[in-house]
Scaffold this motif. Sequence first.
Motif, PDB file in Angstrom:
ATOM      1  N   LYS A  25       0.933  -1.371  -0.327  1.00 32.95           N
ATOM      2  CA  LYS A  25       0.143   0.093  -0.106  1.00 32.95           C
ATOM      3  C   LYS A  25       1.018   1.229  -0.074  1.00 32.95           C
ATOM      4  N   SER A  26       2.248   1.073  -0.050  1.00 35.45           N
ATOM      5  CA  SER A  26       2.994   2.344   0.032  1.00 35.45           C
ATOM      6  C   SER A  26       2.890   3.267   1.067  1.00 35.45           C
ATOM      7  N   VAL A  27       2.755   2.670   2.419  1.00 38.21           N
ATOM      8  CA  VAL A  27       2.464   3.390   3.693  1.00 38.21           C
ATOM      9  C   VAL A  27       3.871   3.348   4.414  1.00 38.21           C
ATOM     10  N   SER A  76      -5.364  -1.825   4.558  1.00 34.10           N
ATOM     11  CA  SER A  76      -6.221  -1.916   3.150  1.00 34.10           C
ATOM     12  C   SER A  76      -7.291  -0.965   3.115  1.00 34.10           C
ATOM     13  N   TRP A  79      -6.321   3.135   3.379  1.00 32.94           N
ATOM     14  CA  TRP A  79      -5.316   3.448   2.141  1.00 32.94           C
ATOM     15  C   TRP A  79      -5.998   3.027   1.023  1.00 32.94           C
ATOM     16  N   SER A  81      -7.052   4.025  -1.684  1.00 35.87           N
ATOM     17  CA  SER A  81      -7.097   4.621  -2.966  1.00 35.87           C
ATOM     18  C   SER A  81      -5.410   4.672  -3.530  1.00 35.87           C
ATOM     19  N   GLN A  82      -4.534   3.996  -2.783  1.00 34.98           N
ATOM     20  CA  GLN A  82      -3.210   3.930  -3.298  1.00 34.98           C
ATOM     21  C   GLN A  82      -2.655   2.847  -2.917  1.00 34.98           C
ATOM     22  N   GLY A  83      -1.439   2.419  -4.092  1.00 39.75           N
ATOM     23  CA  GLY A  83      -0.882   1.242  -3.750  1.00 39.75           C
ATOM     24  C   GLY A  83      -1.688  -0.036  -4.574  1.00 39.75           C
ATOM     25  N   THR A  84      -1.625  -1.238  -4.052  1.00 40.72           N
ATOM     26  CA  THR A  84      -2.340  -2.359  -4.553  1.00 40.72           C
ATOM     27  C   THR A  84      -3.432  -2.554  -3.931  1.00 40.72           C
ATOM     28  N   ASP A  85      -4.639  -2.614  -4.824  1.00 44.04           N
ATOM     29  CA  ASP A  85      -5.679  -2.783  -4.327  1.00 44.04           C
ATOM     30  C   ASP A  85      -5.926  -4.258  -3.631  1.00 44.04           C
TER      31      ASP A  85
END
Length: 213
Positions: A25-27, A76, A79, A81-85
């Motif tokens: 998720k690029s967090v 998940s 976040w 709206s970002q990274g992998t769904d």
Amino acid sequence: MAPVTIYGMNMSTCTRRVITTLEEKSVPYEVVTVDLSKGAHKQPDHLARQPFGQIPAFEDGDVKVFESRAIARYISNKWASQGTDLLGKTAAEKALTDTWVEVEAQNYNPPLSTIVAQKVFLPMYGQQTDEKVVAQETEKLEKVLAVYDAHLADKEYLNGSSFSAADLSHLAYTDYYVNKGGGEAVLKKYPNVWAWWQRISSRPSWQKVSAMY
């Protein structure tokens, strides 16, 4: 974005589940080590975060969550709206993702975690593997793998065509099993499972996390 905090250990399968979710998720995050060998998980400061004295625990500002699958779901959703769904786009995909997260927890993980404990973790602490237990749990696991193999016959991933939380949830224990617990030969008996494992374990997020220990 301020980093979230994970309280755990890099070698912990449940901690790895959370870190891999954050990577997908690029967090940004930081890991605060809770050393089980020194009893840090039973100290008051950690029990305030995780009342059962387990790892990981998770903090996002004032939000505190424990249990790795719940933490992964929180990440998940927050976040999304970002990274992998990781949840699925349609109601059907989301339901299938939830189904196989539950299958992992209730059917796949119990025998596999017992085998990994016997083959990997007990020897790590100087204790002996009980091969009778390994054989019994392997028999249980193979029945589960047969179901997975049939399910994956026409699918690349557990919820259909996209990598999701369902696949991610299998990574940590399966990696220990295949690479340290002698499980490669067992998984290869189920060609659809083996092909799926090759796909999910090659993801950059998991390559990074698995290199942590």
